[in-house]
Design a protein around this motif. Structure first.
Motif, mmCIF file in Angstrom:
data_model
loop_
_atom_site.group_PDB
_atom_site.id
_atom_site.type_symbol
_atom_site.label_atom_id
_atom_site.label_comp_id
_atom_site.label_asym_id
_atom_site.label_seq_id
_atom_site.Cartn_x
_atom_site.Cartn_y
_atom_site.Cartn_z
ATOM 1 N N ARG A 182 -16.872 51.205 -44.675
ATOM 2 C CA ARG A 182 -16.195 49.912 -44.649
ATOM 3 C C ARG A 182 -16.939 48.916 -45.525
ATOM 4 O O ARG A 182 -18.152 48.999 -45.683
ATOM 5 N N LYS A 183 -16.193 47.953 -46.055
ATOM 6 C CA LYS A 183 -16.852 46.836 -46.722
ATOM 7 C C LYS A 183 -16.966 45.699 -45.723
ATOM 8 O O LYS A 183 -16.181 45.590 -44.776
ATOM 9 N N GLY A 184 -17.970 44.863 -45.935
ATOM 10 C CA GLY A 184 -18.188 43.767 -45.007
ATOM 11 C C GLY A 184 -19.399 42.957 -45.404
ATOM 12 O O GLY A 184 -19.729 42.843 -46.589
ATOM 13 N N VAL A 185 -20.088 42.418 -44.413
ATOM 14 C CA VAL A 185 -21.211 41.515 -44.663
ATOM 15 C C VAL A 185 -22.398 41.901 -43.792
ATOM 16 O O VAL A 185 -22.257 42.082 -42.573
ATOM 17 N N TRP A 186 -23.562 42.039 -44.436
ATOM 18 C CA TRP A 186 -24.814 42.260 -43.726
ATOM 19 C C TRP A 186 -25.397 40.921 -43.277
ATOM 20 O O TRP A 186 -25.301 39.923 -43.994
ATOM 21 N N HIS A 187 -25.999 40.940 -42.099
ATOM 22 C CA HIS A 187 -26.695 39.762 -41.585
ATOM 23 C C HIS A 187 -28.165 40.130 -41.426
ATOM 24 O O HIS A 187 -28.520 40.954 -40.583
ATOM 25 N N LEU A 188 -28.991 39.532 -42.277
ATOM 26 C CA LEU A 188 -30.427 39.804 -42.263
ATOM 27 C C LEU A 188 -31.177 38.563 -41.787
ATOM 28 O O LEU A 188 -30.733 37.440 -42.030
ATOM 29 N N PRO A 189 -32.304 38.731 -41.084
ATOM 30 C CA PRO A 189 -33.052 39.980 -40.883
ATOM 31 C C PRO A 189 -32.563 40.837 -39.724
ATOM 32 O O PRO A 189 -33.130 41.904 -39.475
ATOM 33 N N GLU A 190 -31.531 40.393 -38.993
ATOM 34 C CA GLU A 190 -31.095 41.152 -37.819
ATOM 35 C C GLU A 190 -30.683 42.575 -38.163
ATOM 36 O O GLU A 190 -30.851 43.497 -37.364
ATOM 37 N N GLY A 191 -30.085 42.751 -39.346
ATOM 38 C CA GLY A 191 -29.654 44.084 -39.740
ATOM 39 C C GLY A 191 -28.303 44.475 -39.188
ATOM 40 O O GLY A 191 -27.952 45.661 -39.168
ATOM 41 N N THR A 192 -27.514 43.501 -38.743
ATOM 42 C CA THR A 192 -26.175 43.796 -38.236
ATOM 43 C C THR A 192 -25.164 43.753 -39.378
ATOM 44 O O THR A 192 -25.381 43.110 -40.407
ATOM 45 N N PHE A 193 -24.038 44.432 -39.179
ATOM 46 C CA PHE A 193 -23.002 44.522 -40.211
ATOM 47 C C PHE A 193 -21.661 44.136 -39.611
ATOM 48 O O PHE A 193 -21.255 44.672 -38.575
ATOM 49 N N THR A 194 -20.977 43.194 -40.247
ATOM 50 C CA THR A 194 -19.649 42.765 -39.804
ATOM 51 C C THR A 194 -18.613 43.269 -40.802
ATOM 52 O O THR A 194 -18.604 42.836 -41.960
ATOM 53 N N PRO A 195 -17.751 44.198 -40.404
ATOM 54 C CA PRO A 195 -16.764 44.737 -41.351
ATOM 55 C C PRO A 195 -15.655 43.737 -41.648
ATOM 56 O O PRO A 195 -15.343 42.867 -40.825
ATOM 57 N N ALA A 196 -15.074 43.869 -42.834
ATOM 58 C CA ALA A 196 -13.928 43.042 -43.196
ATOM 59 C C ALA A 196 -12.735 43.401 -42.315
ATOM 60 O O ALA A 196 -12.589 44.545 -41.874
ATOM 61 N N ILE A 197 -11.895 42.420 -42.066
ATOM 62 C CA ILE A 197 -10.717 42.652 -41.229
ATOM 63 C C ILE A 197 -9.604 43.313 -42.024
ATOM 64 O O ILE A 197 -9.001 44.295 -41.591
ATOM 65 N N ALA A 198 -9.317 42.775 -43.209
ATOM 66 C CA ALA A 198 -8.160 43.245 -43.978
ATOM 67 C C ALA A 198 -8.510 43.397 -45.452
ATOM 68 O O ALA A 198 -8.309 42.470 -46.238
ATOM 69 N N PRO A 199 -9.042 44.559 -45.858
ATOM 70 C CA PRO A 199 -9.253 44.814 -47.289
ATOM 71 C C PRO A 199 -7.920 44.801 -48.039
ATOM 72 O O PRO A 199 -6.847 44.849 -47.428
#
Length: 286
Positions: A182-199
């Motif tokens: 999936r494409k999305g956004v990384w949140h650092l330094p936590e290392g979590t990933f939020t995927p895009a809703i609608a590519p």
């Protein structure tokens, strides 16, 4: 989506279908530039009520031209009231803009290079971003969509090390999430990933995640609504944004030579205005 105009039936009904149908699921997730997106420019801060007034105003314009009897006078009166309301709301939005989030920085890059396709390219992009982060004192930094390509979290050590204590970075990437790329956004330094809703449908090879519609992310203790590129051009924000909550838009238009990102940003700004929300953008453009 002009098909409703050709259907039989009352003109007001066809008008409603033309305005509203593109903003109803599933069309809301993949039809760009919906008519209702203009509501934020005319009626900022009114939220869903602004959408209703916007539709009513459009129907009144049609009615003034086609209705008989005293109906045109009544509709003209409604138009005058709506116009005065729009003027007042825009003056209020000008003098009292939405409160931004202090210390949030959206990075703007000039790049005609495609999204990193190899590990080496992604690592090079990360090194360059780390230099930018290292020179910033902002508590929250946002970088463009897909900026790190498929770079895995384990390879982001130098980027995480560049962050100061208490500093946060949101940066676009591609990640194997729940067994699916999936494409999305990384949140650092936590290392979590939020995927895009609608590519982008039929173009990007990533699945949609409609279940996340309406969910906010936590950024340094503040809720924020995240929009990934194409999502801002559709009616998704109508179901996703929260009143007064900051909106983060990340995009990567390395291919854009015709101004598509400018149009997308304008649509996003209209949606943000509708919900009285500050908008922070991070883009890459040629």
């Amino acid at each position: 989506m002009a098909a409703p105009a050709l259907l039989p039936g009352p003109q007001w009904l066809r008008g409603v279908m033309l305005l509203v149908l593109p903003s109803l699921p599933p069309f809301a997730y993949w039809l760009p530039l919906p008519p209702l997106a203009g509501a934020g420019w005319l009626f900022p801060g009114m939220g869903y009520a602004g959408v209703a007034v916007y539709v009513g105003m459009a129907l009144a314009i049609v009615g003034c031209r086609n209705a008989g009897g005293k109906a045109p006078q009544a509709m003209m009166a409604l138009l005058i009231v709506a116009t005065v309301l729009a003027a007042g709301l825009n003056l209020h939005a000008y003098w009292h803009p939405p409160r931004g989030v202090a210390g949030w920085q959206g990075l703007q890059f000039r790049s005609a290079a495609p999204v990193p396709q190899t590990f080496e390219d992604a690592a090079q992009a990360m090194i360059g971003l780390a230099d930018v982060v290292r020179g910033s004192s902002m508590p929250v930094i946002v970088a463009p969509e897909n900026w790190l390509g498929t770079l895995p979290l384990a390879a982001m050590r130098s980027l995480r090390a560049a962050l100061q204590p208490g500093q946060h970075l949101l940066v676009g990437g591609i990640h194997m999430h729940d067994g699916t790329l999936r494409k999305g956004v990384w949140h650092l330094p936590e290392g979590t990933f939020t995927p895009a809703i609608a590519p982008i449908p039929f173009i990007e090879p990533y699945p949609a995640d409609y279940a996340r519609t309406g969910s906010a992310i936590d950024v340094a203790g503040e809720p924020a609504s995240l929009l990934v590129c194409f999502e801002a051009s559709t009616s998704l924000p109508l179901y996703h944004l929260h009143y007064g909550t900051p909106v983060i838009l990340v995009a990567n238009g390395w291919w854009d030579t015709l101004g598509a990102l400018s149009i997308q940003r304008s649509v996003a700004r209209s949606w943000a205005r509708l919900f009285a929300s500050p908008l922070l953008t991070s883009e890459a453009r040629p």
